[in-house]
Every structure is written in C-alpha cells, then in structure tokens.
Design an enzyme around this catalytic site. Structure first.
Site, PDB file in Angstrom:
ATOM      1  N   LYS A 128     170.542  46.233  97.598  1.00  0.00           N
ATOM      2  CA  LYS A 128     172.041  47.105  97.816  1.00  0.00           C
ATOM      3  C   LYS A 128     172.902  46.402  98.768  1.00  0.00           C
ATOM      4  O   LYS A 128     174.058  46.227  98.459  1.00  0.00           O
ATOM      5  CB  LYS A 128     171.772  48.517  98.337  1.00  0.00           C
ATOM      6  CG  LYS A 128     170.715  49.446  97.284  1.00  0.00           C
ATOM      7  CD  LYS A 128     170.588  50.657  97.989  1.00  0.00           C
ATOM      8  CE  LYS A 128     169.939  50.836  99.144  1.00  0.00           C
ATOM      9  NZ  LYS A 128     168.431  50.402  98.855  1.00  0.00           N
ATOM     10  N   THR A 129     172.310  45.833  99.857  1.00  0.00           N
ATOM     11  CA  THR A 129     173.444  45.494 100.903  1.00  0.00           C
ATOM     12  C   THR A 129     173.803  44.258 100.536  1.00  0.00           C
ATOM     13  O   THR A 129     174.911  43.815 100.673  1.00  0.00           O
ATOM     14  CB  THR A 129     172.419  45.144 102.337  1.00  0.00           C
ATOM     15  OG1 THR A 129     171.948  46.398 102.633  1.00  0.00           O
ATOM     16  CG2 THR A 129     173.467  44.467 103.279  1.00  0.00           C
TER      17      THR A 129
ATOM     18  N   GLU B  91     177.581  51.071 100.017  1.00  0.00           N
ATOM     19  CA  GLU B  91     176.002  51.036  99.686  1.00  0.00           C
ATOM     20  C   GLU B  91     175.504  52.372  99.559  1.00  0.00           C
ATOM     21  O   GLU B  91     175.931  53.185 100.268  1.00  0.00           O
ATOM     22  CB  GLU B  91     175.413  50.154 100.731  1.00  0.00           C
ATOM     23  CG  GLU B  91     173.933  50.100 100.629  1.00  0.00           C
ATOM     24  CD  GLU B  91     173.376  49.134 101.744  1.00  0.00           C
ATOM     25  OE1 GLU B  91     172.235  49.384 102.087  1.00  0.00           O
ATOM     26  OE2 GLU B  91     174.164  48.224 102.176  1.00  0.00           O
TER      27      GLU B  91
END
Length: 467
Positions: free
Chosen positions: A121-122, A165
């Site tokens: 995600k990051t 995110e």
C-alpha cells in the site's frame, strides 16, 4: 480548489500524533489552517516537522495536555481506553474521532483514490502521489510512510485528487468512499482483528462496495486472494479493471526486465504497448507501478503521460531504502514483516546482487500475534538469505503471548538448513551482522519495528572494521 476544514476539526487534539497515519492527518489539517495540538510517547523528527507548521506537540500522555476548547480528539486503534487524555475528553464532553473518520472528512469534495491490500500500500500510494505531482496535478495525499524527509508522508494539495493509503488492519478502510479503489492483494494478516481468511474477504468486499457509483476497482489478476475477491464481487455492478501478468488481465504486464536497482516494465493498456521505468527493484514493485498506472487511467489521466511520471518515484523510506555503504557492503532497510513481503524483497535483492555477493538479513519479528500465526512461514522466507540474524519480537501495541518467541522463526529457518543466529540484545546486533559481512554483500535490516535504527550503527561498525 481543495476544500477547507471539515466541521468541528478546527482545533483537533491528536493522541499519538507522531504515528505514521496520525501525523499525516495532523499535517493536512495544519496546512488547511487548523489549530493542531497533540501528544506522543516520545519526541521525534516527525514531531518537529509538525511544530514547524505551528502545531503544539506534547511529549508524554497527560490529561493536562488536552485543552478545554479542543473541538475533537483524534485517536487510532492503538490508543488504549485508559489513556489519561482520552479520559479527560470524556469528562469534558469533547467528541472522539477515529483517525479513519478524520481522513474520510478530509477527502470530502475531492476525487479520492484509496489504496488497499495486505502489503504494497505505502509504495503504491507513494507512486501515485509522486507521479501525479510530477504532472502538475498537485494532489493531496496521506501515506503510511515518509517519502524522504520526516513529515513528507502527507500534504494538502490544491488539486482535486486525494490519494490515501487505506488500512485494512482494523477495518478502518470501510469509512472511505473512493472514486477509484486499488486492491493489490488479499491475504490473512492482522490476526488480533481477523479470525479467518473469510473475515478478510468479507472486509475487502465491504471496502469495494464503498466505491462511489461510476467508480472503478483496480485489482490484481495474479494474486490468488485478489482473484477470489474479484469472483465474489461478480454481479455487484462494480466496474473492475484487473492488472498483472495473467493472460486475462485487462492491463497486462508483458515483461519486467531487471536493470540493477531499476526495472523496465512493458504493459498492454488500451490495446497499445507501453514501456516505462520503475526506479526501485523487484517484480512486486513493478506490479505496484502498474496498479498505480491503471488507477490514474481510471481517473482519466492518459497512460502515455502518467507512465513516464511514475519514473519520478525514487522509493520511500523503509521500502528497500539504501542507508549507505561501508567497506564494500551496502546496507538496505526493508519494512517487510509478513512472509510474502519478506520473500518479495529478498528475491528483488537477489536479482540485483553483485557477482559473488551474499544477502545477510537482520530480522526483527513484529507482533506476538503475527509471529504465532506466521512464524514458520517467516523462517522459510529467511532461508532465501545467505545468512540471518534474528532479534526478539517487537511488541508494538501487544502484550507478550506465553510460548511465542523468535525461536519459532529460528527453528523453522534452521529446519530448512538456513544459517540463522539468534541475538537477544538489540545493541549487540550491529557488531554481529557487521562481523559476518564481506565486500560485495548486501545487509538488509528487516521488520516493521525499530530495527531500522540499526542501519547507521551497522555502517559505523563496518567502517571501523575496515580501518
């Protein structure tokens, strides 16, 4: 023009303001003109970055830190009910807002892209934020890690896009209503909150159902859990765009060619081939980049413009971040803490390893619950390194679990024949791992805890040994 302050968030107080998610929301509110205050357990560069924006940051938790005129108190799932500032908020009748609700309010009136998945995600959120910025679209964004300098995990932009995110760990991603949602992968993790993979699927199904009418779900065509989720969403009316190397992917990856610590990626999108560079190593990062590309196209951004802009992304802190080199040894920091992430990062490093070099890992397990459930798989992943040093478990928010120690991982790794050393004192680890290294090797500090702090110490030891 981006909207202003949400109602009742003009004087927010953050408990745990220095955290990755909390600090980003605090920063955006401060940039929008809010009078931000908060507290954290320890001082940090992130706290200093917030102070530079005018925020008041207290160190330690004390009821006296909460101003009587605070408009709300923002908390994360990590804040315990006995926190004195939380108790004081109840006494004063100050509304308590979960950070996911606060983030959702910041997205109001904008075009949100919410990036979800068990891992990646990051990186994907960062790729989108950087590439959209490179195109002059000036997005707002909230990321679970710093791009470079402390406090670079979020920004209030003047554009209409908000990239966020979306955290599945506590189901907080159910609060968002994105125009475009990305699901990178679906796997069982966060065992303190999910009892089974069925609960995970149900949680991601709810997230996908929050996409606004006419919006798009961008989802992996390759990862088993993502494919299962796609099948479960059939008949819901959600517009789905799949990406990956599978023959049936809507955005098909034709080739990923490793070139040292970068990759050239070729995709078939809108019936035309397109090749672009990803400036971080590994096939999984190439897939993240293609997910970002597909999401941008879903928002109406031409692929031929977005693809070269993605090359502007140079990595994010703790995601295979080069910390330095000494005595011919590179030290790289990895946030990987789930077996799938560990495997992906080790395979990526192997692809770019100099001839004759070895991969040495200093691994710190993260959470007792995760180690209890996935310790064997972590040990198998560590077998991909040439040698590993394993520290004690980093507890974060959890209390110890009887019988759950790093030995679960060490035993599993040794059962594969792997070379593994246990080090119980974190202060001893830099000397141990530096003593194992030789010119041409790569040393990875790996884990979601404070193992990241040891990179500079390892470099110092290597330099001393070479004198």
């Amino acid at each position: 023009m981006a909207p202003g302050l949400p109602t009742a968030m003009d004087r927010p107080h953050f408990i745990g303001i220095g955290g990755a998610g909390m600090s980003g929301i605090a920063k955006i509110l401060a940039q929008r003109g809010a009078k931000v205050a908060g507290s954290d357990a320890k001082d940090s560069a992130t706290a200093d970055a917030l102070r530079s924006l005018g925020a008041t940051v207290h160190i330690g938790h004390d009821a006296a830190h909460l101003a009587d005129d605070a408009s709300c108190v923002v908390v994360s799932s990590a804040i315990r009910e006995d926190n004195p500032e939380l108790a004081r908020a109840a006494e004063l009748g100050i509304p308590v807002v979960h950070r996911s609700d606060a983030l959702a309010r910041l997205m109001d009136g904008l075009r949100p892209i919410a990036v979800a998945g068990t891992h990646g995600k990051t990186t994907t959120t960062s790729m989108l934020a950087v590439s959209l910025g490179a195109l002059g679209l000036d997005p707002s964004y909230a990321i679970g890690g710093d791009l470079d300098l402390p406090g670079s995990n979020a920004a209030h932009g003047s554009g209409e896009i908000f990239v966020a995110e979306a955290d599945e760990s506590d189901r907080s991603f159910h609060k968002y209503a994105p125009e475009v949602a990305i699901v990178l992968n679906v796997e069982l993790d966060h065992h303190a909150n999910y009892a089974s993979i069925e609960e995970i699927y149900d949680s991601f199904r709810i997230f996908a159902g929050k996409i606004v009418p006419g919006g798009t779900l961008v989802i992996s065509a390759d990862q088993e859990g993502a494919r299962e989720l796609t099948a479960r969403l059939e008949g819901t009316g959600i517009r789905t765009v799949t990406y990956g190397e599978s023959l049936d992917a809507d955005v098909r990856i034709g080739a990923v060619v490793a070139k040292g610590l970068t990759s050239d990626v070729t995709v078939q999108i809108d019936d035309a081939p397109l090749t672009f560079t990803v400036s971080v190593p590994g096939r999984h990062y190439a897939h993240n980049a293609v997910a970002a590309l597909a999401a941008g196209v879903a928002l109406g951004i031409p692929a031929e413009e977005l693809a070269p802009a993605i090359a502007a992304y140079q990595g994010v802190k703790r995601r295979l971040q080069l910390k330095g080199e000494a005595a011919g040894v590179q030290v790289i920091d990895s946030y990987a803490h789930h077996p799938t992430e560990m495997t992906a990062d080790l395979e990526a490093m192997r692809a770019g390893l100099p001839e004759g070099g070895r991969i040495l890992v200093l691994f710190q397990p993260h959470l007792f619950s995760r180690t209890q459930e996935l310790g064997t798989e972590m040990g198998v992943a560590l077998a991909l390194a040439d040698a590993s040093v394993v520290l004690d478990i980093y507890p974060a928010r959890e209390d110890p679990v009887p019988g759950v120690t790093s030995e679960l991982i060490i035993d599993a790794a040794r059962n594969t024949g792997a070379d593994v050393t246990a080090v119980h004192g974190k202060a001893d680890a830099p000397a141990v791992i530096a003593g194992m290294a030789r010119p041409g090797d790569l040393v990875l500090t790996m884990g979601a805890g404070d193992v990241t702090d040891l990179g500079p110490l390892i470099l110092d030891r290597l330099a001393q040994q070479n004198r």
